[in-house]
Design a protein around this motif. Structure first.
Motif, PDB file in Angstrom:
ATOM      1  N   VAL A  26       0.852  -1.196   0.000  1.00  0.00           N
ATOM      2  CA  VAL A  26       0.000   0.000   0.000  1.00  0.00           C
ATOM      3  C   VAL A  26       0.883   1.240   0.000  1.00  0.00           C
ATOM      4  O   VAL A  26       0.666   2.178  -0.775  1.00  0.00           O
ATOM      5  N   ALA A  27       1.885   1.245   0.865  1.00  0.00           N
ATOM      6  CA  ALA A  27       2.791   2.396   0.940  1.00  0.00           C
ATOM      7  C   ALA A  27       3.483   2.629  -0.398  1.00  0.00           C
ATOM      8  O   ALA A  27       3.550   3.762  -0.883  1.00  0.00           O
ATOM      9  N   ALA A  28       3.977   1.564  -1.016  1.00  0.00           N
ATOM     10  CA  ALA A  28       4.664   1.702  -2.307  1.00  0.00           C
ATOM     11  C   ALA A  28       3.720   2.237  -3.374  1.00  0.00           C
ATOM     12  O   ALA A  28       4.094   3.114  -4.158  1.00  0.00           O
ATOM     13  N   VAL A  39       0.947   3.564   6.832  1.00  0.00           N
ATOM     14  CA  VAL A  39      -0.295   2.872   6.470  1.00  0.00           C
ATOM     15  C   VAL A  39      -0.993   2.391   7.736  1.00  0.00           C
ATOM     16  O   VAL A  39      -2.210   2.565   7.892  1.00  0.00           O
ATOM     17  N   VAL A  40      -0.235   1.812   8.653  1.00  0.00           N
ATOM     18  CA  VAL A  40      -0.804   1.359   9.926  1.00  0.00           C
ATOM     19  C   VAL A  40      -1.455   2.529  10.657  1.00  0.00           C
ATOM     20  O   VAL A  40      -2.568   2.416  11.173  1.00  0.00           O
ATOM     21  N   ARG A  41      -0.774   3.668  10.684  1.00  0.00           N
ATOM     22  CA  ARG A  41      -1.306   4.849  11.375  1.00  0.00           C
ATOM     23  C   ARG A  41      -2.628   5.299  10.751  1.00  0.00           C
ATOM     24  O   ARG A  41      -3.595   5.576  11.455  1.00  0.00           O
ATOM     25  N   ILE A  42      -2.674   5.349   9.426  1.00  0.00           N
ATOM     26  CA  ILE A  42      -3.906   5.760   8.743  1.00  0.00           C
ATOM     27  C   ILE A  42      -5.029   4.772   9.039  1.00  0.00           C
ATOM     28  O   ILE A  42      -6.161   5.173   9.323  1.00  0.00           O
ATOM     29  N   GLY A  96      -5.295 -14.179  -3.716  1.00  0.00           N
ATOM     30  CA  GLY A  96      -6.038 -12.940  -3.481  1.00  0.00           C
ATOM     31  C   GLY A  96      -5.183 -11.689  -3.408  1.00  0.00           C
ATOM     32  O   GLY A  96      -5.681 -10.620  -3.137  1.00  0.00           O
ATOM     33  N   VAL A  97      -3.892 -11.834  -3.662  1.00  0.00           N
ATOM     34  CA  VAL A  97      -2.990 -10.692  -3.531  1.00  0.00           C
ATOM     35  C   VAL A  97      -3.229  -9.719  -4.683  1.00  0.00           C
ATOM     36  O   VAL A  97      -3.210 -10.096  -5.841  1.00  0.00           O
ATOM     37  N   SER A  98      -3.453  -8.489  -4.341  1.00  0.00           N
ATOM     38  CA  SER A  98      -3.661  -7.440  -5.330  1.00  0.00           C
ATOM     39  C   SER A  98      -2.343  -6.717  -5.572  1.00  0.00           C
ATOM     40  O   SER A  98      -1.632  -6.397  -4.639  1.00  0.00           O
ATOM     41  N   HIS A  99      -2.021  -6.507  -6.812  1.00  0.00           N
ATOM     42  CA  HIS A  99      -0.790  -5.798  -7.157  1.00  0.00           C
ATOM     43  C   HIS A  99      -1.151  -4.491  -7.798  1.00  0.00           C
ATOM     44  O   HIS A  99      -0.932  -4.265  -8.974  1.00  0.00           O
ATOM     45  N   LEU A 100      -1.730  -3.590  -7.030  1.00  0.00           N
ATOM     46  CA  LEU A 100      -2.147  -2.295  -7.558  1.00  0.00           C
ATOM     47  C   LEU A 100      -0.965  -1.411  -7.849  1.00  0.00           C
ATOM     48  O   LEU A 100       0.016  -1.437  -7.206  1.00  0.00           O
TER      49      LEU A 100
END
Length: 100
Positions: A26-28, A39-42, A96-100
């Motif tokens: 997500v961060a990347a 990301v954890v904080r958000i 189920g891994v998403s590679h957005l």
């Protein structure tokens, strides 16, 4: 809200049902290097107010970060309700891994 927070939220909202991403992915995708903690904080501060799909975000090793009694069971239930396969040892299937 900062541009970094907005970028993270945008990525989180784009993770489709039945898919997962790691905190680092997500961060990347939000353009951050080493931003998993952001990301954890958000997720911790904004999940409810922004209707973020917090249950779709897991550790990079494929495991859920939450402990038993602290959200683990709810996250397992939500992921399974979306068709995500979780092994007996608690790892989320790579299907189920998403590679957005």
């Amino acid at each position: 809200m900062t541009p970094t927070s907005e970028a993270i939220i945008s990525v989180l909202l784009s993770v489709p049902a039945g898919s997962i991403m790691s905190y680092g992915a997500v961060a990347a995708a939000a353009g951050l290097r080493n931003g998993a903690r952001s990301v954890v904080r958000i997720l911790h501060t904004c999940s409810r107010s922004h209707n973020l799909p917090w249950w779709r975000i897991i550790r990079s090793d494929g495991r859920i970060a939450l402990a038993p009694g602290c959200g683990l069971e709810e996250q397992l239930t939500l992921l399974r309700s979306e068709g995500v396969v979780i092994s007996d040892d608690g790892r989320v299937s790579a299907r189920g891994v998403s590679h957005l």
